[in-house]
Design a protein around this motif. Structure first.
Motif, short mmCIF file in Angstrom:
data_model
loop_
_atom_site.label_atom_id
_atom_site.label_comp_id
_atom_site.label_asym_id
_atom_site.label_seq_id
_atom_site.Cartn_x
_atom_site.Cartn_y
_atom_site.Cartn_z
N ARG A 4 0.83 -1.20 0.00
CA ARG A 4 0.00 0.00 0.00
C ARG A 4 0.86 1.25 0.00
N ALA A 5 0.48 2.20 -0.83
CA ALA A 5 1.11 3.53 -0.81
C ALA A 5 0.02 4.56 -0.52
N LEU A 6 0.33 5.45 0.39
CA LEU A 6 -0.59 6.54 0.74
C LEU A 6 -0.01 7.85 0.27
N LEU A 7 -0.77 8.58 -0.56
CA LEU A 7 -0.35 9.91 -0.99
C LEU A 7 -1.19 10.93 -0.24
N LEU A 8 -0.55 11.71 0.61
CA LEU A 8 -1.26 12.79 1.31
C LEU A 8 -0.97 14.08 0.55
N ASP A 9 -2.01 14.64 -0.04
CA ASP A 9 -1.86 15.82 -0.89
C ASP A 9 -2.25 17.06 -0.09
N VAL A 19 1.83 16.79 -10.53
CA VAL A 19 2.88 16.06 -9.79
C VAL A 19 2.26 14.88 -9.06
N ARG A 20 1.12 15.11 -8.43
CA ARG A 20 0.45 14.03 -7.70
C ARG A 20 0.06 12.90 -8.65
N GLU A 21 -0.52 13.25 -9.79
CA GLU A 21 -0.96 12.22 -10.74
C GLU A 21 0.24 11.46 -11.29
N ALA A 22 1.31 12.18 -11.61
CA ALA A 22 2.51 11.50 -12.13
C ALA A 22 3.08 10.55 -11.08
N THR A 23 3.06 10.97 -9.82
CA THR A 23 3.59 10.13 -8.74
C THR A 23 2.73 8.89 -8.56
N ALA A 24 1.41 9.09 -8.55
CA ALA A 24 0.49 7.96 -8.38
C ALA A 24 0.65 6.96 -9.53
N ASP A 25 0.77 7.49 -10.76
CA ASP A 25 0.93 6.60 -11.93
C ASP A 25 2.22 5.80 -11.82
N LEU A 26 3.29 6.46 -11.39
CA LEU A 26 4.59 5.79 -11.22
C LEU A 26 4.47 4.64 -10.23
N LEU A 27 3.79 4.88 -9.12
CA LEU A 27 3.67 3.85 -8.10
C LEU A 27 2.77 2.71 -8.55
N LYS A 28 1.71 3.02 -9.27
CA LYS A 28 0.81 1.96 -9.74
C LYS A 28 1.53 1.06 -10.74
N GLU A 29 2.33 1.70 -11.61
CA GLU A 29 3.10 0.91 -12.60
C GLU A 29 4.00 -0.09 -11.91
N LYS A 30 4.48 0.29 -10.70
CA LYS A 30 5.41 -0.57 -9.99
C LYS A 30 4.71 -1.51 -9.02
N GLY A 31 3.39 -1.57 -9.13
CA GLY A 31 2.67 -2.59 -8.37
C GLY A 31 2.13 -2.15 -7.03
N PHE A 32 2.20 -0.86 -6.70
CA PHE A 32 1.63 -0.40 -5.44
C PHE A 32 0.13 -0.20 -5.58
N LYS A 33 -0.58 -0.47 -4.48
CA LYS A 33 -1.99 -0.10 -4.40
C LYS A 33 -2.01 1.31 -3.79
#
Lengths: 191, 220
Positions: A4-9, A19-33
């Motif tokens: 699990r990854a938590l992004l607090l914006d 920036v938030r969307e790019a970060t979330a996309d990067l983490l999802k690509e690497k298998g994070f929920k």
């Protein structure tokens, strides 16, 4: 199993959306929920400084609002990304409200740690923290203050790994993505 | 000359932040200054309160911002007040900061003071410096004049600051050094602090589960 990854914006308006969307996309690509929380849209009251989360309902704030669910997510995430416009060298008040309410993740006792006095962690989950500070342009004084603050935050939260990235709106988004990827590596996150 | 004290603790007048700020205000008043004060929690709760805060900082020659460090920086309402003042305040003036924190070492307020300096820069204040006090809960909102020998150095540091601020100067470094020394030795702080929390938990009947982990889940 997905970590699990938590992004607090902590953005004030939409300044960090890309920036938030790019970060979330990067983490999802690497298998994070990924759970992404726009803090300005959440009902989070100010910390009252009452210490009820230590001595009345240990581990849980006595005020019932969105901070409780956010803290639960914080505790159980393997990776926490804290995004904020750098505000006088610190966090925005939206991010700070959420952080202030997380004193419940500490025990009330004092102990020596790294030459200073700290509170012990309540939970033993290994976590990694990445702070992402957003500025309109380079500002050495604000950047220096932000790094000092995040160093102290990490000293208190004691994650398994942590780092700080600074991104600037007058630079290309690709530069921000590179800075954040490097911060993930520095924090020990494999992306 | 006029001074405005803005206190940033949720405990209001029962806070160490107010104890420190009120001492400075009284000192300036003794030197003939006009003084007024406000509390961040109250002023932010209404639109009129916000207007009053802005105008108070604009008519003051000196604004004194006094607050506790929460999680290494000002509490969220103080940051919110800073954001409002940056966005809406139109006039100069000077700013001094008084920061206290729960850990005994005053270095734990360092980031808070850096933030105050940048706030002054971004807001157009002439920054007159800041003072940092560790172990603020040892004062626990009492008047400094009633807090005994433990705060003798604290009062001397504030007296130096008052003299300088009243003369239009910055807080001298020796005041910072004096204020920054531990109120009590570190090992005593840890001993009495831990005993204090155990006693508070016992009073509330929660000592047996003071280390509870209500949010622990199995899958991460």
């Amino acid at each position: 199993m997905k970590f699990r990854a938590l992004l607090l914006d902590g953005s004030m308006k939409d300044e960090m959306d890309r920036v938030r969307e790019a970060t979330a996309d990067l983490l999802k690509e690497k298998g994070f929920k990924v759970e992404s929380v726009p803090l300005k849209e959440r009902n989070i009251g100010d910390c009252r400084g009452c210490f009820g989360c230590w001595v009345r309902s240990p581990g849980e704030c006595v005020v019932s609002d969105d901070a409780l669910a956010i803290t639960r997510s914080f505790v159980n995430a393997a990776l926490i990304v804290l995004l904020t416009p750098v505000t006088f060298g610190g966090h925005s008040h939206h991010l700070k409200k959420a952080l202030d309410r997380m004193i419940c993740t500490m025990l009330p006792y004092f102990e020596r740690h790294g030459g200073e006095v700290r509170h012990p962690r309540r939970y033993e989950n290994a976590q990694r923290l990445v702070f992402v500070g957003f500025l309109p342009q380079r500002d050495n004084e604000a950047q220096s203050a932000f790094r000092e603050l995040t160093k102290r935050n990490a000293s208190n939260l004691r994650p398994a790994g942590w780092s700080t990235a600074l991104v600037f709106s007058n630079e290309r988004l690709e530069m921000s993505s590179i800075a954040i990827s490097e911060a993930f590596l520095e924090a020990g996150v494999q992306v | 000359m006029r001074a405005f004290l803005l206190t940033g603790s949720p405990r209001g007048k029962r806070s160490t932040s107010h104890s420190l700020g009120a001492y400075v205000l009284e000192g300036l008043e003794d030197k003939g200054w006009e003084v007024e004060e406000g509390a961040v929690g109250e002023v932010l709760s209404t639109a009129q309160g916000i207007e009053d805060m802005i105008m108070a900082t604009e008519r003051a020659d000196l604004t004194v911002l006094s607050f506790p460090t929460y999680f290494d920086s000002p509490p969220a309402p103080v940051i919110q007040a800073m954001e409002v003042l940056r966005d809406r305040r139109k006039r100069g003036g000077s700013l001094a900061a008084l920061v206290n924190g729960g850990f005994i070492g005053s270095e734990n307020n360092q980031a808070s003071l850096m933030i105050c300096r940048l706030f002054a820069r971004d807001c157009g204040f002439d920054y007159r410096g800041g003072l940092s006090l560790g172990g603020g809960q040892l004062i626990d909102g009492r008047s400094l004049r009633d807090s005994g020998r433990m705060v003798t150095r604290t009062r001397r540091a504030l007296d130096l600051a008052i003299d300088a601020l009243a003369d239009g100067r910055s807080i001298p470094p020796e005041a910072g050094a004096m204020m920054g020394r531990n109120l009590i030795p570190l090992f005593i702080f840890i001993l009495i602090g831990n005993r204090h929390w155990k006693e508070r938990a016992q009073e509330n009947g929660t000592l047996a589960w003071i280390k509870d982990r209500p949010y622990q889940e199995e899958a991460r």
